[in-house]
Design a protein around this motif. Structure first.
Motif, short mmCIF file in Angstrom:
data_model
loop_
_atom_site.label_atom_id
_atom_site.label_comp_id
_atom_site.label_asym_id
_atom_site.label_seq_id
_atom_site.Cartn_x
_atom_site.Cartn_y
_atom_site.Cartn_z
N SER A 72 0.84 -1.21 0.00
CA SER A 72 0.00 0.00 0.00
C SER A 72 0.87 1.27 0.00
O SER A 72 0.52 2.26 -0.64
CB SER A 72 -0.97 0.00 1.18
OG SER A 72 -0.27 0.01 2.39
N TYR A 73 2.00 1.23 0.71
CA TYR A 73 2.93 2.36 0.70
C TYR A 73 3.47 2.58 -0.72
O TYR A 73 3.48 3.72 -1.21
CB TYR A 73 4.10 2.09 1.66
CG TYR A 73 5.19 3.12 1.59
CD1 TYR A 73 5.09 4.31 2.28
CD2 TYR A 73 6.34 2.90 0.82
CE1 TYR A 73 6.10 5.28 2.22
CE2 TYR A 73 7.34 3.85 0.74
CZ TYR A 73 7.22 5.03 1.45
OH TYR A 73 8.22 5.97 1.37
N GLU A 75 2.14 1.62 -3.57
CA GLU A 75 1.07 2.06 -4.46
C GLU A 75 0.78 3.55 -4.27
O GLU A 75 0.58 4.28 -5.26
CB GLU A 75 -0.20 1.24 -4.21
CG GLU A 75 -0.10 -0.18 -4.69
CD GLU A 75 -1.25 -1.06 -4.25
OE1 GLU A 75 -1.43 -2.12 -4.85
OE2 GLU A 75 -1.98 -0.68 -3.30
N THR A 76 0.76 4.01 -3.03
CA THR A 76 0.50 5.43 -2.76
C THR A 76 1.60 6.29 -3.37
O THR A 76 1.32 7.31 -4.02
CB THR A 76 0.42 5.67 -1.24
OG1 THR A 76 -0.66 4.89 -0.71
CG2 THR A 76 0.19 7.14 -0.92
N LYS A 77 2.84 5.91 -3.16
CA LYS A 77 3.96 6.66 -3.73
C LYS A 77 3.91 6.64 -5.26
O LYS A 77 4.11 7.67 -5.91
CB LYS A 77 5.30 6.08 -3.25
CG LYS A 77 5.60 6.38 -1.82
CD LYS A 77 5.78 7.87 -1.62
CE LYS A 77 6.64 8.18 -0.44
NZ LYS A 77 6.92 9.61 -0.32
N ARG A 79 1.35 6.30 -7.21
CA ARG A 79 0.27 7.17 -7.70
C ARG A 79 0.75 8.62 -7.80
O ARG A 79 0.48 9.30 -8.79
CB ARG A 79 -0.94 7.09 -6.77
CG ARG A 79 -1.80 5.90 -7.00
CD ARG A 79 -3.08 5.96 -6.15
NE ARG A 79 -3.45 4.60 -5.83
CZ ARG A 79 -3.48 4.08 -4.61
NH1 ARG A 79 -3.22 4.81 -3.55
NH2 ARG A 79 -3.82 2.83 -4.43
N VAL A 108 -5.00 3.11 -11.08
CA VAL A 108 -5.05 2.94 -9.62
C VAL A 108 -6.06 1.88 -9.20
O VAL A 108 -6.02 1.42 -8.06
CB VAL A 108 -5.35 4.28 -8.90
CG1 VAL A 108 -4.24 5.27 -9.16
CG2 VAL A 108 -6.69 4.84 -9.31
N ASN A 117 5.00 -2.87 -8.28
CA ASN A 117 5.04 -1.63 -7.51
C ASN A 117 6.41 -1.37 -6.91
O ASN A 117 6.88 -0.23 -6.85
CB ASN A 117 3.95 -1.65 -6.43
CG ASN A 117 2.60 -1.31 -7.00
OD1 ASN A 117 2.34 -0.18 -7.37
ND2 ASN A 117 1.74 -2.31 -7.12
#
Length: 140
Positions: A72-73, A75-77, A79, A108, A117
């Motif tokens: 999740s970290y 993926e957030t970065k 994005r 996303v 990722n």
């Protein structure tokens, strides 16, 4: 006899021109032969990432290992990085076409998995370090 020698010479010339091309075919995966090319593909999701950057593999060896960051970290970065990168592609008068040649299609809503990722995140880190660029969410 002269005609025979002429035909033999012509035949040998034609054969010798084409014989150099055999045995050179390389059907192997480029990622396996070129240390600076990484290809990740998944036919089920119809995506492919190809990173062709001299020095990326050796740089990656010095980075935190797989599993250090959560998915999740990453993926957030990613994005944030993709959004900023794509905005720069759309502004060729402000940002070089050599550094930002085309947009990255990062959806996303798709679960690309950890490996994609992880490599994409690290590519953005490498990109920022090598080309002295600062993307939103990157290193300061």
């Amino acid at each position: 006899m002269k005609t025979f020698l002429l035909l033999l010479g012509l035949s040998l010339t034609i054969l010798s021109c084409g014989s150099g091309n055999t045995g050179i075919k390389d059907n192997s995966d480029p990622a396996a032969t070129n240390g600076d090319t990484i290809r990740i593909a998944n036919d089920n999701l119809e995506y492919e990432i190809i990173i062709i950057e001299p020095g990326f593999n050796s740089w990656l060896l010095g980075q935190p290992p797989r599993g250090h960051y959560g998915q999740s970290y990453l993926e957030t970065k990613n994005r944030m990085f993709v959004s900023d990168f794509n905005n720069r592609v759309l502004q060729p008068t402000r940002h070089s076409n050599n550094l930002y040649p085309e947009q990255i299609n990062y959806d996303v809503t798709v679960d690309y998995g950890y490996e994609v990722n992880y490599l994409l995140y690290n590519y953005f880190m490498y990109f920022q370090d090598k080309y002295k660029q600062r993307l939103t969410g990157g290193r300061n």
